[in-house]
Design an enzyme around this catalytic site. Structure first.
Site, PDB file in Angstrom:
ATOM      1  N   HIS A  18       0.845  -1.196   0.000  1.00  0.00           N
ATOM      2  CA  HIS A  18       0.000   0.000   0.000  1.00  0.00           C
ATOM      3  C   HIS A  18       0.877   1.242   0.000  1.00  0.00           C
ATOM      4  O   HIS A  18       2.087   1.183   0.166  1.00  0.00           O
ATOM      5  CB  HIS A  18      -0.978   0.016   1.182  1.00  0.00           C
ATOM      6  CG  HIS A  18      -0.355   0.194   2.523  1.00  0.00           C
ATOM      7  ND1 HIS A  18      -1.083   0.574   3.625  1.00  0.00           N
ATOM      8  CD2 HIS A  18       0.920   0.063   2.968  1.00  0.00           C
ATOM      9  CE1 HIS A  18      -0.292   0.657   4.682  1.00  0.00           C
ATOM     10  NE2 HIS A  18       0.926   0.348   4.298  1.00  0.00           N
ATOM     11  N   CYS A  37       6.055   5.700   4.396  1.00  0.00           N
ATOM     12  CA  CYS A  37       4.806   5.040   3.988  1.00  0.00           C
ATOM     13  C   CYS A  37       4.161   5.733   2.790  1.00  0.00           C
ATOM     14  O   CYS A  37       3.189   5.224   2.235  1.00  0.00           O
ATOM     15  CB  CYS A  37       3.825   4.979   5.154  1.00  0.00           C
ATOM     16  SG  CYS A  37       4.408   3.939   6.499  1.00  0.00           S
ATOM     17  N   HIS A  43       4.866   0.091  -0.620  1.00  0.00           N
ATOM     18  CA  HIS A  43       5.658  -0.730   0.306  1.00  0.00           C
ATOM     19  C   HIS A  43       4.720  -1.794   0.854  1.00  0.00           C
ATOM     20  O   HIS A  43       3.501  -1.670   0.747  1.00  0.00           O
ATOM     21  CB  HIS A  43       6.282   0.111   1.424  1.00  0.00           C
ATOM     22  CG  HIS A  43       5.288   0.648   2.398  1.00  0.00           C
ATOM     23  ND1 HIS A  43       4.481   1.747   2.122  1.00  0.00           N
ATOM     24  CD2 HIS A  43       4.929   0.244   3.635  1.00  0.00           C
ATOM     25  CE1 HIS A  43       3.697   1.978   3.155  1.00  0.00           C
ATOM     26  NE2 HIS A  43       3.928   1.073   4.090  1.00  0.00           N
ATOM     27  N   HIS A  45       3.562  -5.061   3.783  1.00  0.00           N
ATOM     28  CA  HIS A  45       3.509  -5.552   5.168  1.00  0.00           C
ATOM     29  C   HIS A  45       3.093  -7.013   5.169  1.00  0.00           C
ATOM     30  O   HIS A  45       2.369  -7.470   4.282  1.00  0.00           O
ATOM     31  CB  HIS A  45       2.496  -4.755   5.996  1.00  0.00           C
ATOM     32  CG  HIS A  45       2.886  -3.339   6.233  1.00  0.00           C
ATOM     33  ND1 HIS A  45       3.839  -2.972   7.157  1.00  0.00           N
ATOM     34  CD2 HIS A  45       2.463  -2.191   5.652  1.00  0.00           C
ATOM     35  CE1 HIS A  45       3.969  -1.651   7.141  1.00  0.00           C
ATOM     36  NE2 HIS A  45       3.147  -1.157   6.231  1.00  0.00           N
ATOM     37  N   ASP A  83      -4.615 -10.742  -0.102  1.00  0.00           N
ATOM     38  CA  ASP A  83      -3.292 -11.357  -0.072  1.00  0.00           C
ATOM     39  C   ASP A  83      -2.536 -11.144  -1.386  1.00  0.00           C
ATOM     40  O   ASP A  83      -3.065 -11.408  -2.469  1.00  0.00           O
ATOM     41  CB  ASP A  83      -3.404 -12.850   0.225  1.00  0.00           C
ATOM     42  CG  ASP A  83      -2.056 -13.481   0.540  1.00  0.00           C
ATOM     43  OD1 ASP A  83      -1.215 -12.816   1.191  1.00  0.00           O
ATOM     44  OD2 ASP A  83      -1.837 -14.645   0.146  1.00  0.00           O
ATOM     45  N   HIS A  84      -1.313 -10.650  -1.255  1.00  0.00           N
ATOM     46  CA  HIS A  84      -0.440 -10.365  -2.394  1.00  0.00           C
ATOM     47  C   HIS A  84      -1.091  -9.386  -3.372  1.00  0.00           C
ATOM     48  O   HIS A  84      -0.967  -9.518  -4.579  1.00  0.00           O
ATOM     49  CB  HIS A  84       0.001 -11.654  -3.092  1.00  0.00           C
ATOM     50  CG  HIS A  84       1.008 -12.405  -2.291  1.00  0.00           C
ATOM     51  ND1 HIS A  84       0.637 -13.234  -1.259  1.00  0.00           N
ATOM     52  CD2 HIS A  84       2.359 -12.431  -2.346  1.00  0.00           C
ATOM     53  CE1 HIS A  84       1.725 -13.756  -0.717  1.00  0.00           C
ATOM     54  NE2 HIS A  84       2.780 -13.276  -1.352  1.00  0.00           N
ATOM     55  N   GLU A 128      -0.037  -4.749  11.751  1.00  0.00           N
ATOM     56  CA  GLU A 128       0.676  -4.299  10.558  1.00  0.00           C
ATOM     57  C   GLU A 128       2.152  -4.650  10.687  1.00  0.00           C
ATOM     58  O   GLU A 128       2.800  -5.003   9.709  1.00  0.00           O
ATOM     59  CB  GLU A 128       0.498  -2.789  10.380  1.00  0.00           C
ATOM     60  CG  GLU A 128       1.091  -2.262   9.102  1.00  0.00           C
ATOM     61  CD  GLU A 128       0.765  -0.802   8.911  1.00  0.00           C
ATOM     62  OE1 GLU A 128       0.050  -0.505   7.937  1.00  0.00           O
ATOM     63  OE2 GLU A 128       1.208   0.030   9.726  1.00  0.00           O
TER      64      GLU A 128
END
Length: 140
Positions: A18, A37, A43, A45, A83-84, A128
């Protein structure tokens, strides 16, 4: 059986990218507020998710909720869509909202709440990082 409520928790994991950015602010203000961020190349998490269902144990099943059903709900409504993925670009909800851990937790709560029986309470804990997490709703 006792009428006391208890909570049962399912843990899951997903990875997502994100960028924290407010389109109404200048690039300078975004960099000042969101720091690393705000990277324009995004980037990622490794999110850890705890979903707690709170209720009274059903005397017939011995469950508050069948954990297989809960697992299936989380996989379909959270893991598969997030996810991903790049949350800013691939999740419609975040096209108009900043994908902060707070906003992600609210969305997860909302989509899971629609899938569980109304008499059950729901609590989300979303990590996170190992040091930064959100509980929603707080204090339940």
């Amino acid at each position: 059986m006792s009428e006391l409520k208890l909570g049962i928790t399912r843990k899951e994991h997903f990875n997502a990218a994100h960028r924290l950015h407010n389109k109404n602010w200048s690039d300078e203000k975004n960099k000042k507020i969101f720091g690393k961020c705000n990277n324009p190349f995004f980037h990622g998490h490794n999110y850890e998710l705890e979903v707690t269902i709170i209720g009274v144990v059903d005397p017939d099943t011995g469950y508050v909720i069948d954990t297989k059903i809960l697992s299936d709900i989380i996989k379909e409504k959270v893991i598969e869509p997030f996810d991903h993925k790049n949350l800013n670009l691939e999740v419609e909800y975040f096209k108009e909202r900043n994908p902060t851990v707070e906003n992600i937790a609210i969305l997860i709560y909302d989509v899971i709440k629609k899938e569980i029986p109304q008499h059950l309470e729901l609590k989300i804990k979303l990590y996170e990082t190992p040091r930064n997490f959100v509980e929603y709703p707080f204090g339940v």
